[in-house]
Design an enzyme around this catalytic site. Structure first.
Site, mmCIF file in Angstrom:
data_model
loop_
_atom_site.group_PDB
_atom_site.id
_atom_site.type_symbol
_atom_site.label_atom_id
_atom_site.label_comp_id
_atom_site.label_asym_id
_atom_site.label_seq_id
_atom_site.Cartn_x
_atom_site.Cartn_y
_atom_site.Cartn_z
ATOM 1 N N ASP A 9 0.874 -1.168 0.015
ATOM 2 C CA ASP A 9 0.160 -0.067 0.114
ATOM 3 C C ASP A 9 1.064 1.237 0.088
ATOM 4 O O ASP A 9 2.211 0.913 0.325
ATOM 5 C CB ASP A 9 -0.885 -0.008 1.410
ATOM 6 C CG ASP A 9 -1.773 1.036 1.158
ATOM 7 O OD1 ASP A 9 -2.553 1.558 0.099
ATOM 8 O OD2 ASP A 9 -1.861 1.781 2.307
ATOM 9 N N SER A 10 0.326 2.540 -0.354
ATOM 10 C CA SER A 10 1.123 3.806 -0.290
ATOM 11 C C SER A 10 1.657 3.840 1.219
ATOM 12 O O SER A 10 2.340 4.699 1.356
ATOM 13 C CB SER A 10 0.025 4.706 -0.671
ATOM 14 O OG SER A 10 -0.845 4.926 0.100
ATOM 15 N N TYR A 41 -0.336 8.648 -2.111
ATOM 16 C CA TYR A 41 -0.243 8.527 -3.620
ATOM 17 C C TYR A 41 -1.521 9.007 -4.555
ATOM 18 O O TYR A 41 -1.419 9.456 -5.501
ATOM 19 C CB TYR A 41 -0.466 7.066 -4.090
ATOM 20 C CG TYR A 41 0.866 6.201 -4.133
ATOM 21 C CD1 TYR A 41 1.753 6.685 -3.025
ATOM 22 C CD2 TYR A 41 0.817 4.958 -4.437
ATOM 23 C CE1 TYR A 41 2.923 5.860 -2.984
ATOM 24 C CE2 TYR A 41 1.725 3.940 -4.246
ATOM 25 C CZ TYR A 41 2.954 4.507 -3.648
ATOM 26 O OH TYR A 41 4.044 3.616 -3.583
ATOM 27 N N GLY A 42 -2.500 9.512 -3.503
ATOM 28 C CA GLY A 42 -3.956 9.682 -4.142
ATOM 29 C C GLY A 42 -3.976 11.057 -4.919
ATOM 30 O O GLY A 42 -4.703 11.138 -5.958
ATOM 31 N N CYS A 72 -3.732 -1.188 -2.083
ATOM 32 C CA CYS A 72 -4.133 0.191 -2.289
ATOM 33 C C CYS A 72 -5.108 0.410 -3.366
ATOM 34 O O CYS A 72 -5.042 -0.201 -4.499
ATOM 35 C CB CYS A 72 -2.829 0.972 -2.601
ATOM 36 S SG CYS A 72 -2.834 2.753 -3.240
ATOM 37 N N THR A 74 -5.824 3.303 -5.175
ATOM 38 C CA THR A 74 -5.354 4.070 -5.948
ATOM 39 C C THR A 74 -4.639 3.115 -6.948
ATOM 40 O O THR A 74 -4.910 3.478 -8.370
ATOM 41 C CB THR A 74 -4.534 5.136 -5.346
ATOM 42 O OG1 THR A 74 -5.296 5.901 -4.526
ATOM 43 C CG2 THR A 74 -4.163 5.923 -6.452
ATOM 44 N N GLU A 153 -4.226 9.896 8.690
ATOM 45 C CA GLU A 153 -2.816 9.683 9.223
ATOM 46 C C GLU A 153 -2.348 10.357 10.522
ATOM 47 O O GLU A 153 -1.413 10.124 11.211
ATOM 48 C CB GLU A 153 -1.994 10.205 7.848
ATOM 49 C CG GLU A 153 -2.143 9.292 6.659
ATOM 50 C CD GLU A 153 -1.021 9.266 5.913
ATOM 51 O OE1 GLU A 153 0.080 9.776 6.130
ATOM 52 O OE2 GLU A 153 -1.007 8.290 5.012
ATOM 53 N N CYS A 183 -10.835 3.607 -0.055
ATOM 54 C CA CYS A 183 -9.674 3.816 0.327
ATOM 55 C C CYS A 183 -9.189 3.155 1.522
ATOM 56 O O CYS A 183 -9.963 3.066 2.515
ATOM 57 C CB CYS A 183 -9.561 5.280 0.396
ATOM 58 S SG CYS A 183 -7.788 5.912 1.226
ATOM 59 N N THR A 184 -7.874 2.769 1.832
ATOM 60 C CA THR A 184 -7.481 1.923 2.899
ATOM 61 C C THR A 184 -7.502 2.623 3.999
ATOM 62 O O THR A 184 -7.378 1.905 5.255
ATOM 63 C CB THR A 184 -6.129 1.221 2.732
ATOM 64 O OG1 THR A 184 -5.492 2.382 2.390
ATOM 65 C CG2 THR A 184 -6.112 0.309 1.365
ATOM 66 N N HIS A 185 -7.674 3.959 4.096
ATOM 67 C CA HIS A 185 -7.533 4.613 5.427
ATOM 68 C C HIS A 185 -9.221 4.791 5.918
ATOM 69 O O HIS A 185 -9.260 4.888 7.092
ATOM 70 C CB HIS A 185 -7.208 6.025 5.033
ATOM 71 C CG HIS A 185 -5.497 6.193 5.016
ATOM 72 N ND1 HIS A 185 -4.902 5.582 4.198
ATOM 73 C CD2 HIS A 185 -4.883 6.897 5.967
ATOM 74 C CE1 HIS A 185 -3.772 6.011 4.090
ATOM 75 N NE2 HIS A 185 -3.495 6.677 5.060
HETATM 76 N N1 DGL Z 1 -3.735 3.814 0.106
HETATM 77 C C1 DGL Z 1 -4.601 4.816 -0.541
HETATM 78 C C2 DGL Z 1 -5.564 4.373 -1.279
HETATM 79 O O1 DGL Z 1 -6.201 3.202 -0.715
HETATM 80 C C3 DGL Z 1 -4.852 6.052 0.236
HETATM 81 C C4 DGL Z 1 -3.760 6.824 0.646
HETATM 82 C C5 DGL Z 1 -3.144 7.562 -0.544
HETATM 83 O O2 DGL Z 1 -3.489 8.555 -1.280
HETATM 84 O O3 DGL Z 1 -2.178 6.996 -0.790
HETATM 85 O O4 DGL Z 1 -6.362 4.919 -2.144
#
Ligand code: DGL
Length: 284
Positions: A9-10, A41-42, A72, A74, A153, A183-185
């Site tokens: 993941d990012s 990354y988004g 991830c 994204t 975060e 999104c994983t968050h």
């Molecule tokens: N891990 C990213 C996702 O699931 C979220 C955070 C990011 O923007 O990197 O899209």
């Protein structure tokens, strides 16, 4: 040869997917890579996401993984096809989260799905495309929520800031019956999402479904049977102390000591120095 399953993941958000993988397949060995030194990354441009995704996949292959789950959203939405074309030779596989998310949503919806994710994820419309393949009559409304991953975060998911941001984003999703957390968050904001949508809207974190689909995939591909023993390694390109502090919130358990992956001139390396540079630098 049996090897650990790679998950990346990012940053640390993908630990929420790893948590479900470990719940469904606790005996499997996993190596997790969080590219937290370069997250989020988004909001990044396409080439950068493809480049970072390649580096993470290559690193996990170099760590001995043969099967990689891209946690991830994204990366899954914009780069999965690229990764599969480039790396998925007969001995390797790269799997994503978008199709399982679409399957879970289609199984749940009464006809109108809301999807919330990063700017890059939403701009790809990949979730909508995959949903249309499964159920052409289902409507999908998408909204980009660039503030939410940074709020999580910071560990601010229980704050008024988080509630106001979620409220404002979901207000753009009128008339939905299912809301997919793309999104994983966002699983850490699940309670806030549930407060901010009408009570008959189902808030769907696809991670459990992703894990189940991965278990089904492994059952169909015994040639990719992973190493077992329940071992877990966690690698991060960011600050390992910060990663360790956040990891338990996402993983639901204390992580093992975080192994540092240093970045040098835009590439992940095998160096592991911990020093955080300070002061000014003049490039020779
Ligand atoms: N891990 C990213 C996702 O699931 C979220 C955070 C990011 O923007 O990197 O899209």
């Amino acid at each position: 040869m049996r090897t650990p399953v790679g998950v990346f993941d990012s940053g640390f958000g993908g630990l929420s997917v790893l948590r479900e993988l470990r719940r469904v397949l606790p005996q499997v060995d996993y190596t997790y890579l969080g590219d937290s030194g370069r997250a989020p990354y988004g909001g990044r441009d396409l080439d950068t996401v493809l480049d970072f995704a390649e580096q993470c996949v290559e690193r996990l292959f170099a760590e001995g993984c043969r099967v990689i789950v891209v946690a991830c959203h994204t990366v899954s939405c914009v780069a999965l096809r690229h990764l599969q074309t480039r790396y998925a030779a007969s001995e390797q596989r790269v799997l994503g989260v978008t199709i399982p998310a679409a399957e879970a949503a289609v199984a749940q919806t009464r006809g109108h799905i809301g999807f919330i994710g990063t700017a890059r994820t939403v701009a790809s419309h990949t979730f909508r495309t995959e949903t249309a393949k499964l159920a052409p009559s289902v409507r999908v409304s998408e909204v980009a929520a660039p503030l939410l991953a940074p709020i999580v975060e910071e560990g601010w998911e229980q704050t008024e800031i988080a509630r106001l941001a979620v409220e404002r984003y979901v207000a753009q999703l009128d008339g939905i019956d299912t809301l997919v957390l793309g999104c994983t968050h966002y699983p850490l904001l699940r309670a806030t999402f549930a407060q901010c949508v009408p009570s008959d809207v189902h808030v769907l974190d696809p991670a459990a479904f992703v894990a189940q689909r991965f278990a089904d995939w492994l059952a169909r591909h015994p040639e990719f049977a992973p190493a077992t023993g329940g071992k877990l390694r966690v690698l991060s390109s960011g600050d390992t102390a910060r990663f360790a502090r956040h990891a338990a919130r996402f993983l639901g358990e204390e992580p093992p000591p975080i192994e540092r992956v240093a970045e040098f001139r835009g590439r992940l390396t095998f160096a592991s120095e911990e020093n955080e540079p300070s002061g000014q630098f003049v490039r020779a």
